[in-house]
Motif scaffolding. Structure first.
Motif, PDB file in Angstrom:
ATOM      1  N   ALA A 318      12.661  -4.566   1.146  1.00 17.91           N
ATOM      2  CA  ALA A 318      13.377  -3.757   1.976  1.00 17.91           C
ATOM      3  C   ALA A 318      12.979  -3.145   2.708  1.00 17.91           C
ATOM      4  N   GLY A 319      11.223  -3.597   3.200  1.00 14.25           N
ATOM      5  CA  GLY A 319      10.556  -2.463   3.737  1.00 14.25           C
ATOM      6  C   GLY A 319       9.958  -1.207   3.086  1.00 14.25           C
ATOM      7  N   LEU A 320       9.719  -1.632   2.135  1.00 17.19           N
ATOM      8  CA  LEU A 320       9.589  -0.136   0.465  1.00 17.19           C
ATOM      9  C   LEU A 320       8.236  -0.446   0.608  1.00 17.19           C
ATOM     10  N   LEU A 321       7.557  -1.795   1.075  1.00 17.24           N
ATOM     11  CA  LEU A 321       6.254  -1.897   0.399  1.00 17.24           C
ATOM     12  C   LEU A 321       5.478  -2.577   2.006  1.00 17.24           C
ATOM     13  N   THR A 322       4.497  -2.184   2.650  1.00 14.46           N
ATOM     14  CA  THR A 322       4.356  -3.297   3.797  1.00 14.46           C
ATOM     15  C   THR A 322       2.857  -3.325   3.614  1.00 14.46           C
ATOM     16  N   VAL A 323       2.048  -3.245   2.796  1.00 18.95           N
ATOM     17  CA  VAL A 323       1.213  -3.519   1.878  1.00 18.95           C
ATOM     18  C   VAL A 323       1.151  -5.137   2.502  1.00 18.95           C
ATOM     19  N   SER A 324      -0.454  -6.387   2.807  1.00 21.47           N
ATOM     20  CA  SER A 324      -0.734  -7.614   2.913  1.00 21.47           C
ATOM     21  C   SER A 324      -0.426  -8.426   2.028  1.00 21.47           C
ATOM     22  N   ALA A 325       0.318  -9.459   2.102  1.00 21.19           N
ATOM     23  CA  ALA A 325       0.235 -10.634   1.798  1.00 21.19           C
ATOM     24  C   ALA A 325      -0.805 -10.532   0.175  1.00 21.19           C
TER      25      ALA A 325
END
Length: 335
Positions: A318-325
């Motif tokens: 949803a684009g609400l958490l933008t950390v790396s894998a």
């Protein structure tokens, strides 16, 4: 039904149904709420905001008594409640009529005026109040600077004077808390002779904005509770905490992380057991690259309620958490 029995009893007491079966003219409609209660309408002289506060021994009193519109005014309509006084009164105020002119017009065509109790404050702070001569004792009202308190079917005639004193003596408080102080003072004097069941607090802006959906600053109702005022105050405190959460989000958008942390911590201190506040604080930190700090907040949350871990796994889509894998794997691996 209970309501019908109460209305019949009240009709007899008010002389609508006379001994021997004779009938006088009925001054109310069967569908009108039986909202005997105490309330306050007020304008904050500092901000111009407008408010209505109410408590009653009746279900969901806030849906009948309290009406307000930003930049227009606030109205409390009670006793044998004519709910039309709310929208009609606001329309009259919106057209430019004063509080007194509005009240006069509402009562002019109302055959039930003797059993009505109505209070109005307009956007300029003018007040107008009516207590019908057949309102159930103890009943009365008192006006002050840009406010009016009113009550009917009270345990004693000390209720509304106590409300007025409390409102005047707490001028240093924000308007919502000041209104609650007046309601608490009424209850301390015995309040409604029947007890208590519901309460409501409505506060609107001094001026209407281009976003009317944001013009209600406070809109809280307790429809059924053993201690409605206590619950209403808790809800207001919770709203204040979420206001700090929103301010924290705004600070994040401006990349002011120190301010964001202060706002989040203020909210969390108000309600330390609220997991959601701590959770979104952590997610915001993670999105700003402070993953280590976020993990410290998330670990006890995940331990207490595993569903938050599941939610976290779903946020990137949803684009609400933008950390790396890799960072996401670290977060989800918290034990």
């Amino acid at each position: 039904m209970l309501l019908n029995r109460l209305l019949l009893l009240a009709a007899y007491l008010l002389g609508i149904l006379l001994p021997g079966g004779a009938r006088a003219q009925q001054p109310y409609l069967a569908q009108e709420p039986f909202a005997h209660t105490y309330s306050i309408v007020a304008r904050d002289p500092n901000t111009g905001d407008l408010a209505v506060g109410v408590q009653s021994h009746w279900f969901s009193v806030g849906t009948a008594v309290s009406w307000a519109e930003a930049g227009v005014g606030a109205i409390a309509t009670q006793s044998f409640t004519n709910k039309s006084f709310g929208p009609r009164g606001l329309a009259l105020l919106r057209s430019g009529k004063t509080a007194q002119q509005t009240l006069d017009e509402l009562l002019r065509t109302d055959e039930g005026r003797d059993v009505r109790q109505v209070a109005i404050v307009d956007s300029q702070g003018n007040v107008a109040t009516h207590t019908g001569q057949k309102c159930v004792d103890m009943a009365g009202h008192q006006q002050g600077a840009q406010f009016s308190v009113q009550a009917n079917m009270m345990l004693s005639d000390k209720v509304w004077p106590a409300m007025a004193r409390a409102f005047e003596q707490n001028a240093q408080l924000p308007l919502p808390e000041r209104v609650l102080a007046a309601l608490d003072a009424a209850q301390a004097q015995g309040g409604d002779i029947r007890g208590r069941q519901s309460a409501a607090l409505l506060v609107v802006r001094a001026k209407a904005s281009d976003a009317p959906w944001d013009d209600r600053l406070v809109d809280l109702r307790v429809d059924d509770a053993a201690e409605p005022l206590k619950e209403l105050r808790r809800l207001l405190q919770l709203q204040r905490a979420y206001d700090h959460m929103n301010a924290g989000d705004l600070a994040v958008e401006k990349n002011d992380m120190p301010a964001a942390v202060r706002e989040y911590e203020t909210a969390e201190k108000a309600f330390p057991n609220n997991l959601e506040m701590r959770y979104w604080h952590a997610i915001t930190l993670a999105n700003k690259g402070q993953v280590a700090e976020a993990k410290k907040l998330l670990l006890p949350i995940f331990r207490q309620e595993p569903n938050w871990r599941t939610l976290t796994e779903r946020l990137p889509k949803a684009g609400l958490l933008t950390v790396s894998a890799a960072e996401l794997r670290q977060i989800l691996a918290l034990k």
